[in-house]
Design a protein around this motif. Structure first.
Motif, short mmCIF file in Angstrom:
data_model
loop_
_atom_site.label_atom_id
_atom_site.label_comp_id
_atom_site.label_asym_id
_atom_site.label_seq_id
_atom_site.Cartn_x
_atom_site.Cartn_y
_atom_site.Cartn_z
N ASP A 1 35.73 79.15 53.34
CA ASP A 1 36.43 79.07 54.63
C ASP A 1 37.89 78.71 54.45
O ASP A 1 38.77 79.26 55.13
CB ASP A 1 35.75 78.04 55.54
CG ASP A 1 34.44 78.53 56.13
OD1 ASP A 1 34.19 79.76 56.06
OD2 ASP A 1 33.67 77.70 56.63
N ASP A 2 38.18 77.78 53.53
CA ASP A 2 39.56 77.41 53.25
C ASP A 2 40.34 78.60 52.69
O ASP A 2 41.49 78.84 53.07
CB ASP A 2 39.62 76.26 52.23
CG ASP A 2 39.06 74.96 52.78
OD1 ASP A 2 39.12 74.76 54.01
OD2 ASP A 2 38.56 74.16 51.97
N HIS B 1 39.63 81.82 53.02
CA HIS B 1 39.77 82.85 54.06
C HIS B 1 40.86 82.45 55.06
O HIS B 1 41.68 83.28 55.46
CB HIS B 1 38.44 83.04 54.79
CG HIS B 1 38.50 84.05 55.90
ND1 HIS B 1 38.59 85.41 55.67
CD2 HIS B 1 38.53 83.89 57.25
CE1 HIS B 1 38.65 86.04 56.83
NE2 HIS B 1 38.62 85.15 57.80
N ARG B 2 40.87 81.19 55.44
CA ARG B 2 41.88 80.70 56.39
C ARG B 2 43.28 80.85 55.80
O ARG B 2 44.23 81.24 56.51
CB ARG B 2 41.61 79.24 56.73
CG ARG B 2 42.63 78.60 57.66
CD ARG B 2 42.20 77.19 58.02
NE ARG B 2 43.20 76.49 58.80
CZ ARG B 2 43.05 75.24 59.26
NH1 ARG B 2 41.92 74.58 59.03
NH2 ARG B 2 44.02 74.66 59.96
N THR B 3 43.42 80.58 54.49
CA THR B 3 44.72 80.71 53.84
C THR B 3 45.18 82.16 53.81
O THR B 3 46.34 82.47 54.09
CB THR B 3 44.66 80.14 52.41
OG1 THR B 3 44.19 78.79 52.45
CG2 THR B 3 46.02 80.16 51.75
N GLU C 1 44.32 84.51 55.89
CA GLU C 1 44.66 84.92 57.25
C GLU C 1 46.01 84.35 57.68
O GLU C 1 46.84 85.06 58.27
CB GLU C 1 43.56 84.42 58.22
CG GLU C 1 42.24 85.13 58.07
CD GLU C 1 42.32 86.58 58.53
OE1 GLU C 1 42.76 86.81 59.68
OE2 GLU C 1 41.96 87.47 57.74
N GLN C 2 46.25 83.08 57.38
CA GLN C 2 47.50 82.46 57.81
C GLN C 2 48.71 83.04 57.08
O GLN C 2 49.77 83.23 57.67
CB GLN C 2 47.44 80.95 57.60
CG GLN C 2 48.66 80.22 58.15
CD GLN C 2 48.50 78.72 58.14
OE1 GLN C 2 49.15 78.03 57.38
NE2 GLN C 2 47.62 78.20 59.00
N ALA D 1 48.15 75.84 54.38
CA ALA D 1 47.33 76.49 55.40
C ALA D 1 46.52 75.48 56.20
O ALA D 1 46.20 75.70 57.37
CB ALA D 1 46.39 77.51 54.75
N LEU D 2 46.22 74.33 55.57
CA LEU D 2 45.46 73.28 56.24
C LEU D 2 46.36 72.25 56.91
O LEU D 2 45.88 71.26 57.46
CB LEU D 2 44.55 72.58 55.22
CG LEU D 2 43.51 73.45 54.51
CD1 LEU D 2 42.70 72.62 53.52
CD2 LEU D 2 42.60 74.14 55.51
#
Length: 284
Positions: free
Chosen positions: A144-145, A147-149, A151-152, A129-130
Motif C-alpha cells: 500500500d505504501d 502503491h501510494r508513492t 500514485e502521488q 508520500a506519507l
C-alpha cells in the motif's frame, strides 16, 4: 548496431552531452572509510599505506605511495549476487548451495555474472508520500505504501526498471554505526509483501538507503530476511544496499538513467559499487 553498420559520427556536441554537459549526475554511492557504518555480519573496511612517499626515491626525485584495502563484499554501497542467499539449501534456479560453494568460492551465480546496468531508474520516496521526513525505526514498507508513492509521484514502474526505495534512514549514515545499523531501534524497510509487489512489476533490481534493504525489527538484527529470499532466491532480482538517496530525494527526481557496474569478483557473493543517477539539467 550490427558489425556491418557504419558507426555514428561523433561530433563535439555529441561528446559534450555524453560527457555530462546538459546532464546532472547524482552519486548514489557512500564513501568507504575505516569505522564506517556497516552490517556487523561482514568484515569491516580497512585501508593502510604499506608503501609511502619517501620509502623509495627514484634517481630523478620521484616517489610513489600505494594502498592496501580489505573489506567484505557487502560493506558500503554494494550489490548482492544471486549466490548471496539460499533457502532450504538452494540458490536461485534450484542450484545446490552446498555444491556451489565447494572450494572456497561460488562456482555459480557469483558477482562476475552480474551484468552492468544502464537502465531506467525510478525513485520511490516513501516518507515524502506519507508526509514524513523519515520512516520510523522498524517501519514496514507495505505494498500500500509503495502503491501510494507511485500514485502521488505520478510515475510508472515498467518491466526491467531499477527501483530505489528511499526510507529516509540514509540521513542517519553520518550519525555513526550504532544509529545507522539500528540494532536496538530497528530499521525501516520493505516487507515480504512489498518484495512480491516489486517482483510482480518485473523490476530488474531494487535498492534502498539501508544496510539490509528490508525491515529490521528492534533488537533482532538480521534474524529473518524474507525480502531477500523473495528477490534473490525466488525471483532473480538483484538487491543494492547502503545507497545515498538523500540528494536525489531532495531534488525531487523520480525518473532517471541508472548506471551501475559491479566488479568482476569471480566467485564472490556481492560487489562494492558506485551507482549513478543521470538526469537532464533544467532547460537542457
Amino acid at each position: 548496431m550490427t558489425v556491418n553498420d557504419a558507426p555514428r559520427e561523433i561530433t563535439s556536441s555529441w561528446l559534450d552531452a555524453a560527457l555530462g554537459s546538459g546532464v546532472r549526475v547524482h552519486d548514489l554511492g557512500r564513501p568507504l572509510f575505516k569505522g564506517m557504518p556497516q552490517s556487523p555480519n561482514h568484515p569491516p573496511y580497512w585501508h593502510t599505506l604499506p608503501r609511502r612517499h619517501g620509502d623509495m626515491v627514484r634517481a630523478d626525485g620521484g616517489s610513489a605511495a600505494a594502498d592496501h584495502i580489505s573489506l567484505g563484499t557487502h560493506v558500503g554501497t554494494h550489490i548482492d549476487a544471486f549466490s548471496h542467499v539460499s533457502h532450504d539449501g538452494e540458490l536461485l534456479g534450484g542450484i545446490s548451495a552446498e555444491e556451489a560453494q565447494r572450494g572456497g568460492a561460488m562456482k555459480a551465480l557469483g558477482a562476475e555474472t552480474i551484468a552492468p546496468m544502464f537502465r531506467r531508474g525510478v525513485l520511490l520516496d516513501v516518507p515524502r508520500a506519507l508526509g514524513l521526513e523519515q520512516c520510523e525505526p522498524g517501519y514496514e514498507i507495505t505494498p500500500d505504501d509503495l502503491h501510494r508513492t507511485v500514485e502521488q509521484q505520478g510515475v510508472e514502474i515498467r518491466p526491467g526498471d531499477v527501483v530505489l526505495i528511499r526510507s529516509g534512514w540514509g540521513a542517519n549514515f553520518d550519525a555513526g554505526a550504532e544509529v545507522y545499523t539500528g540494532h536496538a531501534s530497528g530499521v525501516p524497510g520493505v516487507s515480504e509483501a512489498g518484495a512480491y509487489w516489486l517482483a510482480d512489476r518485473q523490476v530488474h533490481a531494487a535498492g534502498a538507503d539501508t544496510i539490509a534493504f528490508e525491515r529490521l525489527l528492534p533488537g533482532q538484527g538480521h534474524a529473518l530476511l524474507p525480502a531477500h529470499r523473495v528477490l534473490l532466491v525466488e525471483k532473480g532480482i538483484h538487491i543494492i544496499e547502503t545507497m545515498d538517496l538523500e540528494e536525489l530525494g531532495a531534488a525531487g527526481v523520480h525518473e532517471f538513467l541508472f548506471v551501475l557496474s559491479p566488479l568482476k569478483l569471480v566467485g564472490a557473493t556481492g560487489s562494492p559499487v558506485r551507482p549513478l543517477a543521470v538526469v537532464p539539467e533544467a532547460g537542457s
